[in-house]
Write a protein that holds these residues in place. Structure first.
Motif, short mmCIF file in Angstrom:
data_model
loop_
_atom_site.label_atom_id
_atom_site.label_comp_id
_atom_site.label_asym_id
_atom_site.label_seq_id
_atom_site.Cartn_x
_atom_site.Cartn_y
_atom_site.Cartn_z
N SER A 156 143.90 -10.74 -33.34
CA SER A 156 142.87 -10.79 -32.42
C SER A 156 142.92 -12.37 -32.13
CB SER A 156 141.52 -10.68 -33.15
OG SER A 156 141.32 -11.68 -34.25
N ARG A 158 140.33 -15.25 -30.14
CA ARG A 158 138.94 -15.69 -29.49
C ARG A 158 139.39 -16.02 -28.09
NH1 ARG A 158 135.77 -20.11 -28.94
NH2 ARG A 158 137.15 -21.31 -30.28
N LEU A 264 136.65 -11.57 -28.73
CA LEU A 264 137.83 -11.35 -28.91
C LEU A 264 138.83 -10.46 -28.04
CD1 LEU A 264 137.33 -10.86 -32.87
CD2 LEU A 264 137.38 -13.09 -31.71
#
Length: 310
Positions: A156, A158, A264
């Motif tokens: 992931s 952000r 995300l």
């Protein structure tokens, strides 16, 4: 058992019929039927129950479907890893929360399309939990979901930080705690939405049991029902701003611990190099770095992280 047979089988399973799968694959229907029969013969077990021109997948078929997604995903990753030309092209299947699709993606997708016109974009929306499941099942290449997301098979990054606000009907007095709410009827997205969980937890921690929770498929419907006095909701400030300006709703700020939530971009750890996905992420990074408004805190430089098992 070759990859093309698996691709045909997976498409038939997703479409529920040979004819629909043939149209989607641009194949002759008889070819799809023959390849499916050959696959069943090679495995020595039926993959579908055939009744009333509809196909119902068998237990063996459901087992194979999971492996088919993994094998096809790995094959695509292998091709991209060894390809010298890393120019983004081909399909890119993106998932996004309803609010992210409305408030964040138009600018990013428009810029991406101008730079990479050879990429075939497909966007699906849904609650975060559903999108995570779609990525894990190889049905989406990546997805925009609300944090936190902890899964050993996901990576992931952000890309945005949203500021959530409580919204009520326009004539409601300022709300500072759940005890100030005019009523405990909550309006939210369907189960699996991270924003919904935050609203439920906020009310529950104050010892207030909601009378009921109504689930919606779009933020426009939620805002409209809030304006009509049906209940209260928790949404990103970026999507409720037009209604606030019109005076149809009241917006109430919340404590930072509740209000600030990261968005995300997630993808499978084993997906390998994917030029189109990486180019899309680059567009999101640029937009996150440039974005500054009262509705959203500017995103700090994002760092790629591998999620840990929860």
């Amino acid at each position: 058992m070759d990859l093309q047979s698996l691709r045909i089988f997976k498409t038939v399973a997703e479409e529920g019929s040979v004819s629909a799968a043939a149209r989607r694959l641009h194949y002759v229907q008889s070819n799809v039927t023959a390849r499916l029969r050959q696959l069943e013969d090679s495995l020595g077990t039926p993959l579908f129950h055939r009744a009333n021109r509809r196909l119902q997948i068998t237990p063996a078929g459901r087992t194979l479907l999971g492996y088919a997604g993994q094998l096809l995903g790995l094959a695509q990753a292998a091709q991209q890893a060894v390809r010298v030309d890393q120019t983004p092209h081909g399909p890119l299947l993106i998932g996004a929360m309803e609010t992210a699709a409305a408030a964040r993606l138009p600018q990013a997708l428009a810029g991406f399309h101008r730079r990479h016109p050879q990429v075939e974009l497909q966007l699906d929306t849904g609650p975060s939990d559903q999108l995570v499941a779609e990525v894990l099942a190889y049905r989406l290449d990546c997805a925009l979901v609300s944090a936190p997301q902890e899964h050993a098979q996901l990576c992931s990054e952000r890309v945005f930080t949203e500021t959530l606000v409580l919204i009520t009907a326009a004539d409601v007095a300022p709300v500072r705690t759940p005890h100030d709410l005019p009523r405990a009827h909550l309006l939210a997205f369907r189960p699996g939405c991270g924003y919904r969980r935050r609203l439920e937890q906020w009310v529950a921690q104050a010892g207030i049991a909601p009378l009921r929770i109504s689930g919606f498929g779009s933020f426009e419907a939620i805002i409209g029902c809030v304006a009509a006095g049906m209940g209260v909701s928790l949404l990103p400030a970026s999507v409720v701003e037009p209604a606030r300006r019109l005076g149809t709703i009241a917006v109430h700020p919340l404590p930072a611990a509740l209000a600030q939530v990261d968005t995300l971009l997630i993808w499978r750890e084993d997906a390998g190099r994917h030029a189109a996905r990486e180019a899309f992420l680059a567009c999101l990074r640029e937009q996150g770095a440039e974005h500054e408004s009262p509705a959203c805190l500017p995103a700090s430089p994002a760092v790629v992280e591998r999620s840990t098992a929860g």
